[in-house]
Design a protein around this motif. Structure first.
Motif, PDB file in Angstrom:
ATOM      1  N   ASP A   6       6.047 -34.650 -12.297  1.00  0.00           N
ATOM      2  CA  ASP A   6       4.679 -34.640 -11.786  1.00  0.00           C
ATOM      3  C   ASP A   6       3.712 -34.359 -12.918  1.00  0.00           C
ATOM      4  OD1 ASP A   6       2.295 -34.410 -10.463  1.00  0.00           O
ATOM      5  OD2 ASP A   6       2.756 -32.488  -9.554  1.00  0.00           O
ATOM      6  N   SER A   7       3.131 -35.421 -13.464  1.00  0.00           N
ATOM      7  CA  SER A   7       2.164 -35.220 -14.538  1.00  0.00           C
ATOM      8  C   SER A   7       0.745 -35.477 -14.040  1.00  0.00           C
ATOM      9  CB  SER A   7       2.496 -36.115 -15.729  1.00  0.00           C
ATOM     10  OG  SER A   7       2.456 -37.468 -15.346  1.00  0.00           O
ATOM     11  N   THR A   8       0.533 -35.332 -12.737  1.00  0.00           N
ATOM     12  CA  THR A   8      -0.799 -35.558 -12.170  1.00  0.00           C
ATOM     13  C   THR A   8      -1.585 -34.261 -12.044  1.00  0.00           C
ATOM     14  OG1 THR A   8       0.027 -35.373  -9.912  1.00  0.00           O
ATOM     15  CG2 THR A   8      -0.036 -37.584 -10.888  1.00  0.00           C
ATOM     16  N   THR A   9      -0.943 -33.117 -12.238  1.00  0.00           N
ATOM     17  CA  THR A   9      -1.635 -31.831 -12.186  1.00  0.00           C
ATOM     18  C   THR A   9      -1.531 -31.162 -13.548  1.00  0.00           C
ATOM     19  OG1 THR A   9       0.324 -30.561 -11.551  1.00  0.00           O
ATOM     20  CG2 THR A   9      -0.975 -31.535  -9.748  1.00  0.00           C
ATOM     21  N   LEU A  10      -2.416 -30.213 -13.809  1.00  0.00           N
ATOM     22  CA  LEU A  10      -2.340 -29.490 -15.077  1.00  0.00           C
ATOM     23  C   LEU A  10      -1.002 -28.781 -15.229  1.00  0.00           C
ATOM     24  CD1 LEU A  10      -5.925 -27.969 -15.323  1.00  0.00           C
ATOM     25  CD2 LEU A  10      -4.958 -29.840 -16.664  1.00  0.00           C
ATOM     26  N   LEU A  11      -0.541 -28.154 -14.148  1.00  0.00           N
ATOM     27  CA  LEU A  11       0.741 -27.461 -14.210  1.00  0.00           C
ATOM     28  C   LEU A  11       1.883 -28.447 -14.430  1.00  0.00           C
ATOM     29  CD1 LEU A  11       2.134 -24.751 -14.115  1.00  0.00           C
ATOM     30  CD2 LEU A  11       2.220 -24.954 -11.622  1.00  0.00           C
ATOM     31  N   GLY A  12       1.821 -29.584 -13.755  1.00  0.00           N
ATOM     32  CA  GLY A  12       2.841 -30.615 -13.943  1.00  0.00           C
ATOM     33  C   GLY A  12       2.877 -31.129 -15.366  1.00  0.00           C
ATOM     34  N   MET A  13       1.690 -31.306 -15.969  1.00  0.00           N
ATOM     35  CA  MET A  13       1.627 -31.751 -17.359  1.00  0.00           C
ATOM     36  C   MET A  13       2.177 -30.685 -18.293  1.00  0.00           C
ATOM     37  SD  MET A  13      -1.901 -33.924 -17.677  1.00  0.00           S
ATOM     38  CE  MET A  13      -2.928 -33.024 -16.522  1.00  0.00           C
ATOM     39  N   PHE A  14       1.860 -29.403 -17.998  1.00  0.00           N
ATOM     40  CA  PHE A  14       2.416 -28.331 -18.833  1.00  0.00           C
ATOM     41  C   PHE A  14       3.942 -28.332 -18.757  1.00  0.00           C
ATOM     42  CE2 PHE A  14       4.175 -24.225 -19.649  1.00  0.00           C
ATOM     43  CZ  PHE A  14       3.614 -23.919 -20.868  1.00  0.00           C
TER      44      PHE A  14
END
Length: 74
Positions: A6-14
């Motif tokens: 999940d790279s659609t949220t900041l946490l997912g990108m982190f």
């Protein structure tokens, strides 16, 4: 466990970059004429420690806290 796809949220990108490049520099902080570097893995570990401390004092998921701090790595 973290959803590394999940790279659609900041946490997912982190989580994505923590998983892909744990030893790479995430941020640099100037301290007394020197620079301290923090890796993706180190920042993830520190964030998990803070989360654990908040849970240990009885905060539940969904509750909110406020952080008052100068602009710094911590």
């Amino acid at each position: 466990m973290a959803n590394f796809t999940d790279s659609t949220t900041l946490l997912g990108m982190f989580y994505h970059w923590e998983n892909q490049k744990p030893g790479a520099t995430y941020l640099r902080q100037p301290v007394d004429q020197n620079w301290s570097e923090y890796t993706w893995a180190e920042v993830g570990e520190q964030a998990r420690r803070v989360a654990s401390a908040l849970r240990s004092i009885g905060l539940m998921e969904g509750q909110r806290v406020s952080i008052l701090s100068k602009n710094c790595a911590h």
